[in-house]
Design a protein around this motif. Structure first.
Motif, PDB file in Angstrom:
ATOM      1  N   ARG A  53      13.151   7.973  15.118  1.00 34.39           N
ATOM      2  CA  ARG A  53      14.346   7.351  15.939  1.00 34.39           C
ATOM      3  C   ARG A  53      13.746   6.090  16.731  1.00 34.39           C
ATOM      4  O   ARG A  53      14.590   5.309  16.783  1.00 34.39           O
ATOM      5  N   GLU A  54      12.414   6.002  16.858  1.00 36.15           N
ATOM      6  CA  GLU A  54      11.916   4.712  17.594  1.00 36.15           C
ATOM      7  C   GLU A  54      12.223   3.541  16.846  1.00 36.15           C
ATOM      8  O   GLU A  54      12.154   2.508  17.424  1.00 36.15           O
TER       9      GLU A  54
ATOM     10  N   TYR B 296      20.643   3.240  17.520  1.00 34.37           N
ATOM     11  CA  TYR B 296      21.552   4.319  17.605  1.00 34.37           C
ATOM     12  C   TYR B 296      23.191   3.429  17.566  1.00 34.37           C
ATOM     13  O   TYR B 296      23.332   2.737  18.165  1.00 34.37           O
TER      14      TYR B 296
ATOM     15  N   GLU C 191      19.386   9.016  10.526  1.00 32.60           N
ATOM     16  CA  GLU C 191      19.736  10.445  11.177  1.00 32.60           C
ATOM     17  C   GLU C 191      21.248  10.437  11.361  1.00 32.60           C
ATOM     18  O   GLU C 191      21.783   9.969  12.419  1.00 32.60           O
TER      19      GLU C 191
ATOM     20  N   GLU D  40      10.404  18.300  15.799  1.00 31.21           N
ATOM     21  CA  GLU D  40      11.155  17.505  16.890  1.00 31.21           C
ATOM     22  C   GLU D  40      10.629  16.179  17.248  1.00 31.21           C
ATOM     23  O   GLU D  40      11.209  15.304  17.201  1.00 31.21           O
ATOM     24  N   LEU D  41       9.298  16.421  17.232  1.00 34.94           N
ATOM     25  CA  LEU D  41       8.368  15.298  17.558  1.00 34.94           C
ATOM     26  C   LEU D  41       8.546  14.164  16.716  1.00 34.94           C
ATOM     27  O   LEU D  41       8.678  13.151  16.815  1.00 34.94           O
TER      28      LEU D  41
ATOM     29  N   GLU E 176       8.553  22.358  17.471  1.00 35.68           N
ATOM     30  CA  GLU E 176       8.368  21.214  18.223  1.00 35.68           C
ATOM     31  C   GLU E 176       7.788  20.169  17.602  1.00 35.68           C
ATOM     32  O   GLU E 176       8.007  18.932  17.781  1.00 35.68           O
TER      33      GLU E 176
ATOM     34  N   ALA F  77      10.706  13.714  14.386  1.00 33.44           N
ATOM     35  CA  ALA F  77      12.012  13.258  14.350  1.00 33.44           C
ATOM     36  C   ALA F  77      12.036  12.174  15.629  1.00 33.44           C
ATOM     37  O   ALA F  77      12.989  11.068  15.347  1.00 33.44           O
ATOM     38  N   ASP F  78      11.843  12.292  16.745  1.00 33.13           N
ATOM     39  CA  ASP F  78      11.718  11.442  17.938  1.00 33.13           C
ATOM     40  C   ASP F  78      10.989  10.227  17.323  1.00 33.13           C
ATOM     41  O   ASP F  78      11.466   8.889  17.565  1.00 33.13           O
ATOM     42  N   PHE F  79      10.015  10.362  16.715  1.00 32.06           N
ATOM     43  CA  PHE F  79       9.159   8.961  16.042  1.00 32.06           C
ATOM     44  C   PHE F  79       9.968   7.967  15.302  1.00 32.06           C
ATOM     45  O   PHE F  79      10.042   6.964  15.290  1.00 32.06           O
TER      46      PHE F  79
ATOM     47  N   GLN G 118      -0.020  11.655  21.005  1.00 36.09           N
ATOM     48  CA  GLN G 118       0.774  12.811  21.481  1.00 36.09           C
ATOM     49  C   GLN G 118      -0.123  14.154  21.005  1.00 36.09           C
ATOM     50  O   GLN G 118      -0.769  13.840  19.918  1.00 36.09           O
TER      51      GLN G 118
ATOM     52  N   TYR H  70      21.320   7.423  13.915  1.00 36.20           N
ATOM     53  CA  TYR H  70      20.229   6.536  13.971  1.00 36.20           C
ATOM     54  C   TYR H  70      20.100   5.957  12.506  1.00 36.20           C
ATOM     55  O   TYR H  70      19.869   6.540  11.930  1.00 36.20           O
TER      56      TYR H  70
END
Length: 416
Positions: A365-366, A370, A391, A358-359, A355, A361-363, A341, A407
């Protein structure tokens, strides 16, 4: 009343010397010498001249050849230079021959970088690593360095272990190196213990890497309030710093700043700082900070990846952060084909940092699952594990228990 006399050491004046293989390499040589000028300035000296010799390969005896050596001698006389700095690492024979011909202080890029590191090291680990690199460098150059260092006494290129580096013989240097290696092993063991604790705590680690002066410390400060020194200088900070970064959903990651990279980074430094640089090897994610305002950014990115490859850093998710957007003067598209990225930021202005969080945090979650569950009140203790390792998106108290959406990693999912 007698006048106060202030003794000020005169600023050293040096001439930069580089080699260009052909006309196609001229621009690259000029860029390398521009960077060398910044290094010399950081070390505390003034550049009074630049000499570029075009030849297919470095002269084994004098680096530039006899004709260009005479030209350098004339330039020294005309400018009053107190020494020269060659853009490549010199051999003992080259140092000895140049000193004999030019009768001045002879230095190279490696010596200048080591000198800057010696001035910037503040922790015990940093000082051990720098002295170890310096002694290894000098051990192979005792014959060439002796006269040059003792005659001029002090100035750039002479910081670090002190006067003993001029007086001790090869055997004593080897004894000192052996002692420092033992000290460094203790430091490495301590670092490995801390690393093992981090792994056990399951808190993800993000290593911040990049070319020197790309803005790594600024990024760390503005994300975590780390209060690390920020200066517009090469190698402004040397000792690595680790801080906790709070992410959305009460998640936490550890951010670790690392030593800045540079072209022709001395082999001795890479070896001495291996335990520090390997923070990137053991990290979960890599933040590659790039100075987007620097016209040489593509070359600098290549050098960073080249150094990471030498350290064995692979199979890591890389986020390239093109920093200093507020200072850009061109509109060239910014790309990094080795990154997973990219993000455009200005750390000093706090632009784009949300941002980045947030990125991250997205990583995180992978690697998580959930779930939506109602946890009975008598099992509420598991919520602490969810908060620590996962999370927590929603937490609501209902008659049946605690309703959550989160998550969570696999081990927590099994308990739920």
């Amino acid at each position: 009343m007698s006048e106060l006399i202030v003794n000020e050491s005169a600023q050293e004046r040096v001439i930069l010397v580089g080699i260009s293989a052909d006309s196609a390499a001229d621009r690259e040589t000029e860029e390398s010498l521009e960077e060398l000028q910044e290094l010399v300035h950081t070390a505390g000296a003034e550049v009074v001249g630049t000499v570029i010799q075009r030849r297919e390969q470095v002269h084994p005896g004098t680096y530039v050849g006899s004709g260009k050596t005479e030209e350098i001698a004339e330039l020294i006389a005309a400018t009053g230079a107190t020494g020269i700095v060659c853009d490549d690492e010199l051999s003992p024979a080259q140092i000895k021959n140049l000193e004999s011909i030019l009768d001045t202080k002879i230095m190279d890029r490696t010596l200048i970088i080591l000198d800057i590191f010696a001035a910037r090291a503040t922790t015990s680990e940093g000082r051990i690593q720098v002295e170890l690199a310096q002694l290894k460098y000098r051990l192979s150059r005792l014959a060439g360095l002796g006269r040059s260092m003792s005659r001029l006494g002090g100035g750039i290129g002479t910081r670090g272990p002190g006067e003993k580096k001029l007086e001790i013989d090869r055997r004593l240097i080897q004894d000192r190196i052996a002692f420092l290696n033992r000290e460094l092993k203790d430091v490495v063991r301590h670092r490995e213990i801390n690393r093992a604790k981090r792994e056990k705590s399951a808190v993800p680690v993000v290593a911040i890497v990049g070319y020197t002066n790309a803005g790594k410390s600024t990024l760390l400060n503005h994300l975590t309030d780390a209060d690390v020194l920020e200066e517009d200088q090469l190698f402004a900070t040397l000792d690595p710093t680790t801080r906790i970064l709070e992410l959305p959903g009460r998640q936490q990651v550890l951010l670790t700043d690392t030593v800045g990279f540079i072209r022709k980074l001395p082999h001795h430094l890479i070896e001495a700082f291996k335990s520090t640089l390997e923070e990137a090897k053991y990290a979960d994610y890599i933040f590659h900070v790039v100075d987007a305002s620097n016209p040489q950014r593509d070359k600098q990115m290549h050098i960073v990846y080249e150094t990471l490859d030498r350290l064995g850093v692979k199979d890591k998710k890389v986020v390239t952060l093109f920093n200093k957007q507020d200072l850009r003067t061109d509109e060239e598209p910014l790309q990094d084909y080795r990154a997973d990225q990219i993000r455009l930021i200005s750390a000093a202005k706090d632009e784009g940092l949300e941002e980045v969080k947030e990125l991250l945090a997205d990583f995180l979650r992978e690697s998580k699952i959930y779930v939506e569950r109602i946890i009975p009140y008598d099992k509420a203790g598991i919520l602490q594990a969810v908060r620590k390792s996962g999370e927590l998106i929603r937490e609501e108290y209902v008659p049946e228990g605690i309703s959550i959406a989160a998550y969570v990693p696999m081990e927590i999912y099994a308990k739920l």
